[in-house]
Write an enzyme that holds these catalytic residues in place. Structure first.
Site, short mmCIF file in Angstrom:
data_model
loop_
_atom_site.label_atom_id
_atom_site.label_comp_id
_atom_site.label_asym_id
_atom_site.label_seq_id
_atom_site.Cartn_x
_atom_site.Cartn_y
_atom_site.Cartn_z
N ARG A 229 49.94 43.73 38.63
CA ARG A 229 49.74 44.51 39.83
C ARG A 229 49.17 45.87 39.43
NH1 ARG A 229 49.99 40.37 42.19
NH2 ARG A 229 51.35 39.80 43.92
N GLU A 258 43.15 48.38 45.60
CA GLU A 258 42.28 47.22 45.88
C GLU A 258 42.59 46.65 47.25
OE1 GLU A 258 44.18 43.26 44.25
OE2 GLU A 258 44.13 44.70 42.58
N HIS A 277 40.78 40.56 41.23
CA HIS A 277 42.07 39.90 41.47
C HIS A 277 41.88 38.39 41.61
CE1 HIS A 277 46.35 40.84 43.12
NE2 HIS A 277 46.34 39.73 42.42
#
Length: 312
Positions: A229, A258, A277
């Protein structure tokens, strides 16, 4: 009778079909207007993910809610206390995408160490000679892991077994039976290793664990990889360390802010590789994650034990 499942996230059409085929009625909510009046009262299940979460206010707005399922391993933005207070079950997708994420972690580690993306860009510009720089090898180096859960373990296995790396890790608890050394101090781990890989869950407890001091300890020849994360890393401190060459480089699949607020200073740096991601987004992982959601929903509504419960 089908059971309504509120979708707090967007999922692919084929996965909507899989939910319907399993006896559930997907109710779209992600990025859309509030549910029509009276519709909220029928919702008994929610599908979300760790990054999107589900708040106490959202839980309170669904009087019939019984279960919240996180698509993927993360659950940091689901209000577990609010769910527990109502007796609402929470599940996640632990173990469904760990192979894909571990593969991606090693990809980023190799790519940033060897300068693959930068060399490719230079070669395409016709700068063949300039792209042929000496870059550090990976085999036999030291790997430090922040977190040794399902994903961290997979990364450690690849690093040690495939590349002969010496592996140590930092986590809240010592993993009994692990062949890898536990380092109780994250700064000491960073100072020891050549590559620091972040594989810890997000949330308040891990926010900015990798700060300016840890990055200083990692040093001018150290590399950072984050597939966990973005919140675990202090992005401002990371940008300064990269701009000032206080670390050698970073491979990042996740970034604070993000997807809409990626710092421009970060995107301009040549000693960074960014992916959007996607570490866990393999077809195999997505199928397994959706399958686990369906299995947890079926277990709950048939009175059976949940497969991957998350407790407060």
């Amino acid at each position: 009778m089908t059971i309504p499942v509120l979708l707090a996230i967007d999922i692919a059409p084929e996965n909507l079909a899989r939910l319907r085929d399993a006896g559930f009625e997907p109710v779209q909510a992600a990025g859309r207007a509030p549910l029509p009046e009276g519709r909220a009262a029928a919702i008994r299940a929610v599908l979300t993910n760790g990054s999107t979460g589900f708040s106490a206010a959202q839980i309170a707005a669904l009087p019939a809610l019984e279960i919240v399922c996180a698509l993927g391993a993360g659950h940091e933005k689901i209000d577990l206390a609010a769910a527990a207070a109502r007796g609402i079950a929470v599940t996640n997708g632990a173990g469904t995408n760990d192979v894909a994420v571990a593969d991606h972690a090693m990809l980023l580690l190799l790519a940033i160490a060897r300068g693959v993306v930068q060399a490719d860009a230079a070669a395409r510009r016709g700068e063949w000679a300039g792209a042929r720089q000496l870059r550090p090898s990976v085999s036999g180096k030291r790997l430090g892991l922040l977190g040794l859960g399902h994903i961290g373990q997979r990364i450690a296995d690849r690093a040690a077994g495939g590349f002969g790396m010496e592996v140590a890790y930092h986590s809240r608890r010592v993993r009994e039976g692990s062949p890898f050394r536990h380092e109780p101090d994250l700064g000491a781990l960073a100072a020891w290793c050549d590559f620091l890989v972040v594989a810890a869950p997000g949330g308040a407890e891990t926010r900015h664990l990798v700060d300016a001091a840890v990055l200083r300890a990692l040093g001018t020849e150290g590399f950072l990889v984050n597939i966990a994360r973005g919140s675990v890393v202090d992005t401002g401190a990371l940008i300064e360390a990269l701009e000032q060459d206080r670390i050698a480089g970073a491979g990042l699949d996740v970034v604070e802010g993000e997807p809409d607020n990626i710092p421009a200073r970060l995107t301009r740096l040549e000693n960074v590789i960014l992916t959007p991601h996607i570490a866990g987004r393999s077809p195999e992982a997505v199928r397994a994650t959706v399958r686990l959601v369906i299995d947890n929903l079926r277990a709950h509504f048939s009175g059976q034990p949940l497969l991957t419960p998350v407790s407060a």
